[in-house]
Design a protein around this motif. Sequence first.
Motif, PDB file in Angstrom:
ATOM      1  N   PHE A  97      13.177  10.346  -5.598  1.00  0.00           N
ATOM      2  CA  PHE A  97      12.195  10.444  -4.511  1.00  0.00           C
ATOM      3  C   PHE A  97      11.554   9.084  -4.240  1.00  0.00           C
ATOM      4  N   VAL A  98      11.152   8.382  -5.297  1.00  0.00           N
ATOM      5  CA  VAL A  98      10.531   7.058  -5.141  1.00  0.00           C
ATOM      6  C   VAL A  98      11.523   6.083  -4.526  1.00  0.00           C
ATOM      7  N   MET A 133       0.812  -1.190   0.000  1.00  0.00           N
ATOM      8  CA  MET A 133       0.000   0.000   0.000  1.00  0.00           C
ATOM      9  C   MET A 133       0.863   1.265   0.000  1.00  0.00           C
ATOM     10  N   TRP A 134       1.959   1.215   0.770  1.00  0.00           N
ATOM     11  CA  TRP A 134       2.854   2.356   0.855  1.00  0.00           C
ATOM     12  C   TRP A 134       3.443   2.679  -0.519  1.00  0.00           C
ATOM     13  N   SER A 135       3.844   1.660  -1.264  1.00  0.00           N
ATOM     14  CA  SER A 135       4.431   1.874  -2.588  1.00  0.00           C
ATOM     15  C   SER A 135       3.439   2.532  -3.534  1.00  0.00           C
ATOM     16  N   LEU A 136       2.196   2.134  -3.464  1.00  0.00           N
ATOM     17  CA  LEU A 136       1.163   2.725  -4.319  1.00  0.00           C
ATOM     18  C   LEU A 136       0.968   4.210  -3.997  1.00  0.00           C
ATOM     19  N   ILE A 137       0.975   4.548  -2.725  1.00  0.00           N
ATOM     20  CA  ILE A 137       0.840   5.949  -2.310  1.00  0.00           C
ATOM     21  C   ILE A 137       2.027   6.765  -2.826  1.00  0.00           C
ATOM     22  N   ILE A 138       3.228   6.214  -2.712  1.00  0.00           N
ATOM     23  CA  ILE A 138       4.433   6.906  -3.176  1.00  0.00           C
ATOM     24  C   ILE A 138       4.392   7.101  -4.692  1.00  0.00           C
ATOM     25  N   ILE A 139       3.934   6.106  -5.425  1.00  0.00           N
ATOM     26  CA  ILE A 139       3.847   6.237  -6.886  1.00  0.00           C
ATOM     27  C   ILE A 139       2.847   7.323  -7.261  1.00  0.00           C
ATOM     28  N   ILE A 140       1.717   7.368  -6.602  1.00  0.00           N
ATOM     29  CA  ILE A 140       0.716   8.399  -6.887  1.00  0.00           C
ATOM     30  C   ILE A 140       1.268   9.779  -6.555  1.00  0.00           C
ATOM     31  N   LEU A 141       1.941   9.907  -5.411  1.00  0.00           N
ATOM     32  CA  LEU A 141       2.560  11.188  -5.042  1.00  0.00           C
ATOM     33  C   LEU A 141       3.637  11.604  -6.043  1.00  0.00           C
ATOM     34  N   SER A 142       4.416  10.636  -6.508  1.00  0.00           N
ATOM     35  CA  SER A 142       5.470  10.961  -7.467  1.00  0.00           C
ATOM     36  C   SER A 142       4.879  11.398  -8.808  1.00  0.00           C
ATOM     37  N   LEU A 143       3.786  10.790  -9.233  1.00  0.00           N
ATOM     38  CA  LEU A 143       3.138  11.229 -10.471  1.00  0.00           C
ATOM     39  C   LEU A 143       2.573  12.644 -10.334  1.00  0.00           C
ATOM     40  N   ILE A 144       1.991  12.929  -9.183  1.00  0.00           N
ATOM     41  CA  ILE A 144       1.485  14.286  -8.932  1.00  0.00           C
ATOM     42  C   ILE A 144       2.640  15.281  -8.945  1.00  0.00           C
ATOM     43  N   LEU A 145       3.751  14.939  -8.292  1.00  0.00           N
ATOM     44  CA  LEU A 145       4.933  15.799  -8.280  1.00  0.00           C
ATOM     45  C   LEU A 145       5.469  16.007  -9.689  1.00  0.00           C
ATOM     46  N   LEU A 146       5.515  14.956 -10.478  1.00  0.00           N
ATOM     47  CA  LEU A 146       5.989  15.057 -11.858  1.00  0.00           C
ATOM     48  C   LEU A 146       5.119  16.003 -12.681  1.00  0.00           C
ATOM     49  N   VAL A 147       3.816  15.870 -12.557  1.00  0.00           N
ATOM     50  CA  VAL A 147       2.891  16.720 -13.311  1.00  0.00           C
ATOM     51  C   VAL A 147       2.991  18.174 -12.866  1.00  0.00           C
ATOM     52  N   ILE A 158      14.147   6.677  -2.589  1.00  0.00           N
ATOM     53  CA  ILE A 158      14.424   6.993  -1.187  1.00  0.00           C
ATOM     54  C   ILE A 158      13.247   6.597  -0.298  1.00  0.00           C
ATOM     55  N   MET A 159      12.040   6.908  -0.733  1.00  0.00           N
ATOM     56  CA  MET A 159      10.863   6.607   0.079  1.00  0.00           C
ATOM     57  C   MET A 159      10.588   5.112   0.215  1.00  0.00           C
ATOM     58  N   ASN A 160      11.062   4.312  -0.746  1.00  0.00           N
ATOM     59  CA  ASN A 160      10.848   2.867  -0.689  1.00  0.00           C
ATOM     60  C   ASN A 160      12.089   2.099  -0.258  1.00  0.00           C
ATOM     61  N   ASN A 161      13.095   2.801   0.249  1.00  0.00           N
ATOM     62  CA  ASN A 161      14.342   2.192   0.737  1.00  0.00           C
ATOM     63  C   ASN A 161      14.989   1.293  -0.307  1.00  0.00           C
ATOM     64  N   MET A 162      15.053   1.762  -1.535  1.00  0.00           N
ATOM     65  CA  MET A 162      15.679   1.007  -2.618  1.00  0.00           C
ATOM     66  C   MET A 162      17.136   1.433  -2.729  1.00  0.00           C
ATOM     67  N   PRO A 163      18.021   0.547  -3.181  1.00  0.00           N
ATOM     68  CA  PRO A 163      19.416   0.946  -3.401  1.00  0.00           C
ATOM     69  C   PRO A 163      19.489   1.908  -4.590  1.00  0.00           C
ATOM     70  N   ILE A 164      19.970   3.114  -4.346  1.00  0.00           N
ATOM     71  CA  ILE A 164      19.869   4.191  -5.333  1.00  0.00           C
ATOM     72  C   ILE A 164      20.730   3.928  -6.565  1.00  0.00           C
ATOM     73  N   LEU A 165      22.006   3.681  -6.384  1.00  0.00           N
ATOM     74  CA  LEU A 165      22.901   3.503  -7.529  1.00  0.00           C
ATOM     75  C   LEU A 165      22.508   2.288  -8.357  1.00  0.00           C
ATOM     76  N   GLU A 166      22.243   1.183  -7.695  1.00  0.00           N
ATOM     77  CA  GLU A 166      21.863  -0.041  -8.407  1.00  0.00           C
ATOM     78  C   GLU A 166      20.551   0.135  -9.171  1.00  0.00           C
ATOM     79  N   THR A 167      19.600   0.809  -8.561  1.00  0.00           N
ATOM     80  CA  THR A 167      18.311   1.015  -9.218  1.00  0.00           C
ATOM     81  C   THR A 167      18.452   1.939 -10.420  1.00  0.00           C
ATOM     82  N   PHE A 168      19.238   3.012 -10.275  1.00  0.00           N
ATOM     83  CA  PHE A 168      19.461   3.905 -11.413  1.00  0.00           C
ATOM     84  C   PHE A 168      20.161   3.176 -12.557  1.00  0.00           C
ATOM     85  N   GLN A 169      21.169   2.357 -12.228  1.00  0.00           N
ATOM     86  CA  GLN A 169      21.932   1.667 -13.264  1.00  0.00           C
ATOM     87  C   GLN A 169      21.124   0.568 -13.943  1.00  0.00           C
ATOM     88  N   ASN A 170      20.365  -0.181 -13.195  1.00  0.00           N
ATOM     89  CA  ASN A 170      19.668  -1.334 -13.775  1.00  0.00           C
ATOM     90  C   ASN A 170      18.282  -0.979 -14.290  1.00  0.00           C
TER      91      ASN A 170
END
Length: 92
Positions: free
Chosen positions: A34-35, A1-15, A37-49
Amino acid sequence: MWSLIIIILSLILLVVLAMRGFTIIIIAPVVSLFVMIMNNMPILETFQNAYMSGFTNYVKNYFLIFLFAAMFGKFMEESGAARTIAEYLLKL
């Protein structure tokens, strides 16, 4: 549920940022960060892959469309056709 809220917030921020005039080339990675950091994902690995592989596939698939659209736009500007069309539409 948290991920869905973050995705919706990120789309609103993008628009909102796009409507305020920021370029999408800058705000897309910022919103992605932003997505991540809020979902505790590894930043460099996620950007690269995930992010860069999706971006490069998108550019690869639509490169010719971007190229010809840029060439067409430059042709319209140099020939004066864009100004003529704009002036005609303003008269309407």
